[in-house]
Design an enzyme around this catalytic site. Structure first.
Site, PDB file in Angstrom:
ATOM      1  N   TYR A   1     -10.610   2.319   5.505  1.00 23.24           N
ATOM      2  CA  TYR A   1      -9.492   1.940   4.640  1.00 23.24           C
ATOM      3  C   TYR A   1      -9.926   0.800   3.735  1.00 23.24           C
ATOM      4  O   TYR A   1     -10.445  -0.218   4.203  1.00 23.24           O
ATOM      5  CB  TYR A   1      -8.301   1.506   5.499  1.00 23.24           C
ATOM      6  CG  TYR A   1      -7.035   1.298   4.716  1.00 23.24           C
ATOM      7  CD1 TYR A   1      -6.542   2.306   3.897  1.00 23.24           C
ATOM      8  CD2 TYR A   1      -6.332   0.110   4.797  1.00 23.24           C
ATOM      9  CE1 TYR A   1      -5.371   2.138   3.182  1.00 23.24           C
ATOM     10  CE2 TYR A   1      -5.154  -0.077   4.097  1.00 23.24           C
ATOM     11  CZ  TYR A   1      -4.679   0.938   3.291  1.00 23.24           C
ATOM     12  OH  TYR A   1      -3.508   0.758   2.581  1.00 23.24           O
TER      13      TYR A   1
ATOM     14  N   SER B   1       0.797  -1.236   0.000  1.00 20.75           N
ATOM     15  CA  SER B   1       0.000   0.000   0.000  1.00 20.75           C
ATOM     16  C   SER B   1       0.826   1.280   0.000  1.00 20.75           C
ATOM     17  O   SER B   1       0.258   2.371  -0.081  1.00 20.75           O
ATOM     18  CB  SER B   1      -0.970   0.001   1.186  1.00 20.75           C
ATOM     19  OG  SER B   1      -2.009  -0.913   0.953  1.00 20.75           O
TER      20      SER B   1
ATOM     21  N   LYS C   1      -0.087   3.388  -2.867  1.00 17.33           N
ATOM     22  CA  LYS C   1      -1.209   4.331  -2.879  1.00 17.33           C
ATOM     23  C   LYS C   1      -0.782   5.788  -3.021  1.00 17.33           C
ATOM     24  O   LYS C   1      -1.402   6.537  -3.790  1.00 17.33           O
ATOM     25  CB  LYS C   1      -2.065   4.134  -1.616  1.00 17.33           C
ATOM     26  CG  LYS C   1      -2.889   2.846  -1.615  1.00 17.33           C
ATOM     27  CD  LYS C   1      -3.700   2.704  -0.345  1.00 17.33           C
ATOM     28  CE  LYS C   1      -4.709   1.558  -0.437  1.00 17.33           C
ATOM     29  NZ  LYS C   1      -4.064   0.235  -0.497  1.00 17.33           N
TER      30      LYS C   1
END
Length: 423
Positions: free
Chosen positions: A202, A98, A101
């Site tokens: 999330y 992640s 991101k």
């Protein structure tokens, strides 16, 4: 620990590097040579990371601290593969999950700057499939079915950037973990856990942003990242695929056991991927990600190459979710993630792609700092107020490992101490 590992750690200045490697000019033995404070601080950081390896907090770790002008610290300790006794190097390659991101978020904001995407525009304008999205309203235990309804408002691009769209992950939501769509609902996108803009969760919002970048730019995500972000920033070791010639540099995954020790996975060759996720999937090095962070500290540019405007950099660092608390969750899949609380209760907020600190943390990051992490316990923070950023890379599951987080906190504190003596 081999001398090779020691020599690649703690580079702040040439004199420090030579001293660490035993190549400094020999001083007379009867003369007491003062040790520079920066060297003391660097050695303390080395010992911190060596200790983490010795306690099996990690099997291998690479850490870097930077400011806008360059590297404050670089260290690598432990092994990339414990079974095959492969020492880790500073150019080791990690699955950063992640930590993809923020890169995707930068790509979206580049499209916003060009006028190709509206920040407050409806996401379905770019991704028509999102017009089919539905919200989970309840569960009918008698029939074993979920009750779905259309959302009260449509998802915006900004809500995807801030994780307020309603999308979640199975490891952050027991509802999504257990969700089984009915046959007639298999084409329904989602489901959403709440109406867009009403809460923070999330989830897969940034995966949708990756699709948006591909749809609007006409390029696949791998090509777009390479041409518009990685090439300008000279992040030459970052991508969704690793050349076979570099596979030996990839750090092996390990799992935390109930005893607290780490059990290493069997090392396997990577499969080539041809579809790309904006929410995760990149592999990178500490050096490369440090260049991404230094771009941020320099207001959107690095080494004369601009990636974003200074105004967009400032905009992305603002709190975009008001009073909604962000950044943490109670795990719904303990084998993938521990409970995660990166800030004091209720004190995390979200910018356009990052966790934003509301408060100063004593001896650590200042209010307004940006941060996030990756599933395999990779972590970073960017503190524009202090002109400091740091990244710590490991390959440990499940996420939110308390031992790795403790090492990360110690490293962060040591970085600020080092920055103070260097300046």
């Amino acid at each position: 620990m081999t001398s090779k590992n020691i020599c690649i750690s703690g580079v702040i200045a040439v004199s420090v590097f030579f001293t660490a490697c035993g190549n400094a000019v020999n001083e007379p033995r009867d003369r007491e040579v003062p040790v520079p404070p920066s060297e003391v601080a660097t050695e303390q950081m080395d010992e911190l990371l060596k200790g983490a390896v010795g306690r099996q907090d990690v099997l291998g770790v690479v850490a870097m601290a930077v400011d806008k002008n360059g590297v404050l610290y670089r260290g690598a300790f432990g092994t990339a593969d414990d079974v095959h006794d492969m020492p880790i190097r500073t150019d080791a390659i990690f699955r950063i999950a992640s930590m993809t991101k923020p890169v995707t978020s930068v790509a979206v904001m580049q499209l916003v700057e060009r006028g190709d995407v509206l920040l407050d525009g409806l996401a379905a304008e770019y991704l028509p499939e999102l017009s089919k999205v539905k919200v989970v309203e309840g569960f009918d235990a008698e029939n074993g079915t979920y009750l779905l309804r259309p959302p009260e408002t449509a998802i915006t691009v900004q809500q995807l950037l801030t994780h307020t769209s309603g999308f979640g992950y199975a490891f952050t939501s027991s509802t999504l973990r257990d969700y089984q769509p009915e046959a007639e609902d298999v084409d329904v996108v989602g489901p959403l856990l709440f109406d867009p803009g009403t809460a923070w969760q999330y989830g897969t919002s940034t995966d949708w942003l990756g699709r948006l970048v591909e749809r609007v730019s006409g390029q696949d995500l791998d090509t777009y990242f390479r041409e518009h972000i990685f090439a300008p920033l000279q992040m030459l070791n970052t991508g969704f695929n690793v050349p076979e010639s570099s596979w030996a540099r990839i750090a092996t995954l390990a799992h935390r056991q109930p005893t607290g020790t780490l059990f290493q996975d069997v090392r396997e060759d990577l499969s080539v991927v041809a579809t790309y996720s904006g929410g995760g999937g990149l592999l990178s090095t500490a050096d490369d990600y440090a260049r991404f962070m230094r771009m941020w500290l320099n207001g959107g540019m690095l080494d004369g190459r601009r990636v974003l405007s200074a105004e967009t950099i400032a905009l992305m660092a603002e709190n975009h979710i008001g009073d909604l608390a962000a950044g943490g969750w109670v795990s719904a899949q303990p084998d993938r993630s521990n409970d995660f609380k990166p800030t004091a209760e209720g004190r995390g907020r979200w910018g356009l792609g990052f966790l934003v600190n509301l408060d100063d943390e004593p001896d650590r990051r200042m209010a307004g700092s940006l941060a996030w992490a990756g599933l395999y316990n990779t972590y970073f923070w960017i503190d524009p107020s202090s002109d400091v950023a740091g990244v710590l890379l490991t390959q440990v599951l499940p996420f939110g490992d308390p031992q790795v987080l403790s090492v990360f906190e110690e490293f962060e504190r040591a970085t600020y101490s080092l920055a103070e003596v260097v300046r």
